[in-house]
Design a protein around this motif. Structure first.
Motif, PDB file in Angstrom:
ATOM      1  N   PRO A 298      51.539 -38.361 -15.122  1.00 26.92           N
ATOM      2  CA  PRO A 298      50.137 -38.238 -15.560  1.00 26.92           C
ATOM      3  C   PRO A 298      49.171 -38.782 -14.508  1.00 26.92           C
ATOM      4  O   PRO A 298      49.490 -39.715 -13.778  1.00 26.92           O
ATOM      5  CB  PRO A 298      50.093 -39.068 -16.847  1.00 26.92           C
ATOM      6  CG  PRO A 298      51.214 -40.055 -16.695  1.00 26.92           C
ATOM      7  CD  PRO A 298      52.292 -39.342 -15.925  1.00 26.92           C
ATOM      8  N   ILE A 299      47.997 -38.185 -14.470  1.00 27.47           N
ATOM      9  CA  ILE A 299      46.942 -38.641 -13.562  1.00 27.47           C
ATOM     10  C   ILE A 299      46.019 -39.545 -14.354  1.00 27.47           C
ATOM     11  O   ILE A 299      45.353 -39.109 -15.296  1.00 27.47           O
ATOM     12  CB  ILE A 299      46.171 -37.448 -12.979  1.00 27.47           C
ATOM     13  CG1 ILE A 299      47.120 -36.572 -12.153  1.00 27.47           C
ATOM     14  CG2 ILE A 299      45.010 -37.923 -12.129  1.00 27.47           C
ATOM     15  CD1 ILE A 299      46.479 -35.321 -11.633  1.00 27.47           C
ATOM     16  N   CYS A 300      45.983 -40.800 -13.985  1.00 28.34           N
ATOM     17  CA  CYS A 300      45.158 -41.771 -14.691  1.00 28.34           C
ATOM     18  C   CYS A 300      44.327 -42.548 -13.674  1.00 28.34           C
ATOM     19  O   CYS A 300      44.350 -42.263 -12.470  1.00 28.34           O
ATOM     20  CB  CYS A 300      46.016 -42.705 -15.540  1.00 28.34           C
ATOM     21  SG  CYS A 300      47.291 -43.582 -14.610  1.00 28.34           S
TER      22      CYS A 300
ATOM     23  N   ILE B 274      40.116 -36.085  -8.344  1.00 28.03           N
ATOM     24  CA  ILE B 274      38.781 -36.584  -8.679  1.00 28.03           C
ATOM     25  C   ILE B 274      38.097 -35.619  -9.647  1.00 28.03           C
ATOM     26  O   ILE B 274      37.436 -36.021 -10.614  1.00 28.03           O
ATOM     27  CB  ILE B 274      37.937 -36.769  -7.410  1.00 28.03           C
ATOM     28  CG1 ILE B 274      38.580 -37.814  -6.484  1.00 28.03           C
ATOM     29  CG2 ILE B 274      36.523 -37.195  -7.765  1.00 28.03           C
ATOM     30  CD1 ILE B 274      38.620 -39.195  -7.043  1.00 28.03           C
ATOM     31  N   GLY B 275      38.256 -34.309  -9.398  1.00 33.91           N
ATOM     32  CA  GLY B 275      37.642 -33.327 -10.286  1.00 33.91           C
ATOM     33  C   GLY B 275      38.182 -33.398 -11.701  1.00 33.91           C
ATOM     34  O   GLY B 275      37.429 -33.293 -12.679  1.00 33.91           O
ATOM     35  N   LEU B 276      39.490 -33.602 -11.855  1.00 34.11           N
ATOM     36  CA  LEU B 276      40.074 -33.725 -13.190  1.00 34.11           C
ATOM     37  C   LEU B 276      39.591 -34.993 -13.890  1.00 34.11           C
ATOM     38  O   LEU B 276      39.336 -34.992 -15.098  1.00 34.11           O
ATOM     39  CB  LEU B 276      41.599 -33.722 -13.094  1.00 34.11           C
ATOM     40  CG  LEU B 276      42.241 -32.394 -12.664  1.00 34.11           C
ATOM     41  CD1 LEU B 276      43.753 -32.542 -12.589  1.00 34.11           C
ATOM     42  CD2 LEU B 276      41.866 -31.281 -13.628  1.00 34.11           C
ATOM     43  N   TYR B 277      39.474 -36.080 -13.137  1.00 36.09           N
ATOM     44  CA  TYR B 277      38.971 -37.321 -13.751  1.00 36.09           C
ATOM     45  C   TYR B 277      37.526 -37.143 -14.219  1.00 36.09           C
ATOM     46  O   TYR B 277      37.161 -37.577 -15.317  1.00 36.09           O
ATOM     47  CB  TYR B 277      39.067 -38.476 -12.758  1.00 36.09           C
ATOM     48  CG  TYR B 277      38.635 -39.793 -13.355  1.00 36.09           C
ATOM     49  CD1 TYR B 277      39.529 -40.555 -14.098  1.00 36.09           C
ATOM     50  CD2 TYR B 277      37.336 -40.261 -13.207  1.00 36.09           C
ATOM     51  CE1 TYR B 277      39.137 -41.761 -14.666  1.00 36.09           C
ATOM     52  CE2 TYR B 277      36.938 -41.459 -13.777  1.00 36.09           C
ATOM     53  CZ  TYR B 277      37.848 -42.202 -14.496  1.00 36.09           C
ATOM     54  OH  TYR B 277      37.443 -43.389 -15.065  1.00 36.09           O
ATOM     55  N   LEU B 278      36.689 -36.479 -13.401  1.00 36.57           N
ATOM     56  CA  LEU B 278      35.303 -36.244 -13.801  1.00 36.57           C
ATOM     57  C   LEU B 278      35.231 -35.311 -15.005  1.00 36.57           C
ATOM     58  O   LEU B 278      34.363 -35.474 -15.878  1.00 36.57           O
ATOM     59  CB  LEU B 278      34.515 -35.657 -12.621  1.00 36.57           C
ATOM     60  CG  LEU B 278      34.366 -36.546 -11.384  1.00 36.57           C
ATOM     61  CD1 LEU B 278      33.532 -35.844 -10.327  1.00 36.57           C
ATOM     62  CD2 LEU B 278      33.747 -37.890 -11.744  1.00 36.57           C
ATOM     63  N   SER B 279      36.137 -34.323 -15.068  1.00 43.23           N
ATOM     64  CA  SER B 279      36.153 -33.417 -16.218  1.00 43.23           C
ATOM     65  C   SER B 279      36.478 -34.176 -17.497  1.00 43.23           C
ATOM     66  O   SER B 279      35.836 -33.973 -18.539  1.00 43.23           O
ATOM     67  CB  SER B 279      37.181 -32.303 -15.986  1.00 43.23           C
ATOM     68  OG  SER B 279      36.882 -31.575 -14.815  1.00 43.23           O
ATOM     69  N   ASN B 280      37.466 -35.044 -17.445  1.00 41.69           N
ATOM     70  CA  ASN B 280      37.801 -35.833 -18.625  1.00 41.69           C
ATOM     71  C   ASN B 280      36.690 -36.817 -18.983  1.00 41.69           C
ATOM     72  O   ASN B 280      36.475 -37.112 -20.159  1.00 41.69           O
ATOM     73  CB  ASN B 280      39.118 -36.584 -18.402  1.00 41.69           C
ATOM     74  CG  ASN B 280      40.323 -35.667 -18.481  1.00 41.69           C
ATOM     75  OD1 ASN B 280      40.782 -35.309 -19.553  1.00 41.69           O
ATOM     76  ND2 ASN B 280      40.832 -35.257 -17.325  1.00 41.69           N
ATOM     77  N   PHE B 281      35.980 -37.315 -17.956  1.00 44.01           N
ATOM     78  CA  PHE B 281      34.825 -38.180 -18.233  1.00 44.01           C
ATOM     79  C   PHE B 281      33.753 -37.418 -18.997  1.00 44.01           C
ATOM     80  O   PHE B 281      33.154 -37.948 -19.949  1.00 44.01           O
ATOM     81  CB  PHE B 281      34.260 -38.721 -16.916  1.00 44.01           C
ATOM     82  CG  PHE B 281      32.956 -39.438 -17.078  1.00 44.01           C
ATOM     83  CD1 PHE B 281      32.912 -40.736 -17.561  1.00 44.01           C
ATOM     84  CD2 PHE B 281      31.760 -38.808 -16.761  1.00 44.01           C
ATOM     85  CE1 PHE B 281      31.711 -41.400 -17.705  1.00 44.01           C
ATOM     86  CE2 PHE B 281      30.552 -39.458 -16.915  1.00 44.01           C
ATOM     87  CZ  PHE B 281      30.531 -40.761 -17.392  1.00 44.01           C
ATOM     88  N   ILE B 282      33.494 -36.166 -18.622  1.00 47.09           N
ATOM     89  CA  ILE B 282      32.501 -35.355 -19.334  1.00 47.09           C
ATOM     90  C   ILE B 282      32.936 -35.131 -20.776  1.00 47.09           C
ATOM     91  O   ILE B 282      32.132 -35.210 -21.712  1.00 47.09           O
ATOM     92  CB  ILE B 282      32.287 -34.015 -18.603  1.00 47.09           C
ATOM     93  CG1 ILE B 282      31.565 -34.245 -17.277  1.00 47.09           C
ATOM     94  CG2 ILE B 282      31.493 -33.045 -19.456  1.00 47.09           C
ATOM     95  CD1 ILE B 282      31.372 -32.994 -16.459  1.00 47.09           C
ATOM     96  N   LEU B 283      34.231 -34.847 -20.980  1.00 45.81           N
ATOM     97  CA  LEU B 283      34.717 -34.623 -22.347  1.00 45.81           C
ATOM     98  C   LEU B 283      34.554 -35.872 -23.210  1.00 45.81           C
ATOM     99  O   LEU B 283      34.200 -35.781 -24.393  1.00 45.81           O
ATOM    100  CB  LEU B 283      36.184 -34.202 -22.309  1.00 45.81           C
ATOM    101  CG  LEU B 283      36.472 -32.786 -21.810  1.00 45.81           C
ATOM    102  CD1 LEU B 283      37.969 -32.566 -21.674  1.00 45.81           C
ATOM    103  CD2 LEU B 283      35.869 -31.753 -22.755  1.00 45.81           C
ATOM    104  N   ARG B 284      34.789 -37.039 -22.631  1.00 49.33           N
ATOM    105  CA  ARG B 284      34.674 -38.267 -23.406  1.00 49.33           C
ATOM    106  C   ARG B 284      33.225 -38.683 -23.620  1.00 49.33           C
ATOM    107  O   ARG B 284      32.853 -39.141 -24.699  1.00 49.33           O
ATOM    108  CB  ARG B 284      35.438 -39.403 -22.718  1.00 49.33           C
ATOM    109  CG  ARG B 284      36.943 -39.228 -22.689  1.00 49.33           C
ATOM    110  CD  ARG B 284      37.623 -40.508 -22.209  1.00 49.33           C
ATOM    111  NE  ARG B 284      37.204 -40.865 -20.867  1.00 49.33           N
ATOM    112  CZ  ARG B 284      37.817 -40.484 -19.753  1.00 49.33           C
ATOM    113  NH1 ARG B 284      38.890 -39.720 -19.812  1.00 49.33           N
ATOM    114  NH2 ARG B 284      37.372 -40.864 -18.561  1.00 49.33           N
TER     115      ARG B 284
ATOM    116  N   ASN C 156      32.267 -45.585  -7.323  1.00 55.30           N
ATOM    117  CA  ASN C 156      31.619 -44.728  -8.308  1.00 55.30           C
ATOM    118  C   ASN C 156      32.542 -44.440  -9.483  1.00 55.30           C
ATOM    119  O   ASN C 156      32.104 -44.359 -10.629  1.00 55.30           O
ATOM    120  CB  ASN C 156      31.177 -43.423  -7.657  1.00 55.30           C
ATOM    121  CG  ASN C 156      30.246 -43.634  -6.485  1.00 55.30           C
ATOM    122  OD1 ASN C 156      30.452 -43.081  -5.407  1.00 55.30           O
ATOM    123  ND2 ASN C 156      29.225 -44.452  -6.662  1.00 55.30           N
ATOM    124  N   ILE C 157      33.842 -44.288  -9.197  1.00 56.24           N
ATOM    125  CA  ILE C 157      34.809 -44.086 -10.274  1.00 56.24           C
ATOM    126  C   ILE C 157      34.855 -45.317 -11.187  1.00 56.24           C
ATOM    127  O   ILE C 157      34.935 -45.209 -12.412  1.00 56.24           O
ATOM    128  CB  ILE C 157      36.196 -43.786  -9.690  1.00 56.24           C
ATOM    129  CG1 ILE C 157      36.168 -42.469  -8.887  1.00 56.24           C
ATOM    130  CG2 ILE C 157      37.240 -43.710 -10.776  1.00 56.24           C
ATOM    131  CD1 ILE C 157      35.906 -41.253  -9.718  1.00 56.24           C
TER     132      ILE C 157
END
Length: 315
Positions: free
Chosen positions: A132-134, A73-83, A28-29
């Motif tokens: 960094p979390i990437c 996972i939550g931080l990655y989804l948050s950045n996905f929403i911002l983008r 899903n990611i």
């Protein structure tokens, strides 16, 4: 599909309360990573990205956060929403960031039950520089709590820079910065503490906005009341009779045109029907003539054959 077990809309609620890392699988990611690069994120409403953003927002606010993997996972989804939202307001993102910081602050603030990670998970003493979390380190087991906390601060900074034009900016991030001010950051790396100080200065800078007073919507002005003139009864009666006569004449003329038009339509329909019946009768007659001619030619052939045989026999 963002939810790994059941990706349809009517079964997505079955995953509420489960760990976020268990609900959002690695595939899903990868889907999310590709979607924001394939489809345009500037559309206000998109048939694919809009449902995806709604599902990702649901996952941030309803799934459990109990470990470092869930928070990554939550931080990655948050950045996905911002983008992917491209500056549009996302209440799920603000709620996730606020609740995560409130839970990290510990007993000073109340928190929602699904944010159940230990407060000390992100504030453990670590002298190493935060990494960094990437996308490549998302499922790595070497990520520490201080790395996640540093990534959380970076996500908050991105959200502040995205929503800094909003009039209600101070209200959106008030709870988050109130909780950040209660954190014990003495054991964190200098990069993280400097980032936290810059966030505080940024919040103070963007909060200097004057909010306008609430007011009623502009109403249309009431038009001046118009009074109808008074006329004598005799003049009104004569005028009324003339108007009615002219109206009736126009109505009769209009009805006559309508009747002629309908008659023409009926004539055209009748002619088409007669033509169709005549063509059907001609086709039937032609078929019967062909059958008779075929029968006669067959009989003539048999007679000629018989005549030829008799002639051969006499010879």
């Amino acid at each position: 599909a963002v939810v790994s077990t059941q990706s349809t809309g009517h079964t997505v609620e079955n995953n509420a309360g489960k760990n976020l890392s268990a609900v959002i699988a690695k595939r899903n990611i990868i889907y999310l990573y590709l979607l924001e690069r394939i489809y345009p994120v500037t559309d206000y409403k998109h048939p694919i990205l809009t449902p995806i953003l709604m599902t990702v927002g649901w996952a941030l606010t309803s799934c459990g956060l109990r470990s470092v993997a869930d928070l990554k996972i939550g931080l990655y989804l948050s950045n996905f929403i911002l983008r992917a939202s491209k500056g549009r307001y996302s209440p799920d993102l603000i709620y996730f960031l606020s609740q995560t910081v409130r839970r990290t602050a510990g007993k000073h603030f109340e928190y929602v039950s699904n944010f159940a990670f230990k407060p000390s998970l992100l504030l453990k003493g670590d002298d190493s520089k935060p990494h960094p979390i990437c996308f490549s380190t998302l499922y790595s087991k070497d990520t520490s709590g201080s790395d996640v906390f540093h990534g959380l601060l970076l996500t908050i900074r991105s959200a502040m820079q995205t929503y800094h034009d909003y009039t209600a900016f101070a209200g959106l991030f008030h709870t988050t910065f109130r909780a950040l001010s209660e954190l014990d950051t003495s054991s964190l790396h200098s990069d993280t503490t400097s980032l936290l100080s810059s966030l505080t200065a940024l919040y103070t800078q963007y909060s200097q906005k004057t909010m306008p007073f609430l007011r009623y919507a502009d109403a249309k002005p009431v038009s001046i009341k118009m009074y109808e003139p008074k006329f004598g009864e005799v003049w009104v009666r004569e005028r009324k009779s003339k108007d009615e006569t002219a109206h009736l004449k126009r109505k009769v003329k209009s009805e006559m045109k309508g009747a002629v038009r309908e008659i023409r339509k009926d004539n055209r329909f009748i002619s088409r029907l007669k033509h169709k019946e005549r063509a059907s009768a001609d086709a039937d007659r032609k078929r019967k003539v062909n059958e008779i001619m075929g029968f006669l030619s067959k009989e003539q052939g048999e007679a000629n054959d018989l005549k030829y045989r008799k002639k051969r026999g006499q010879a």
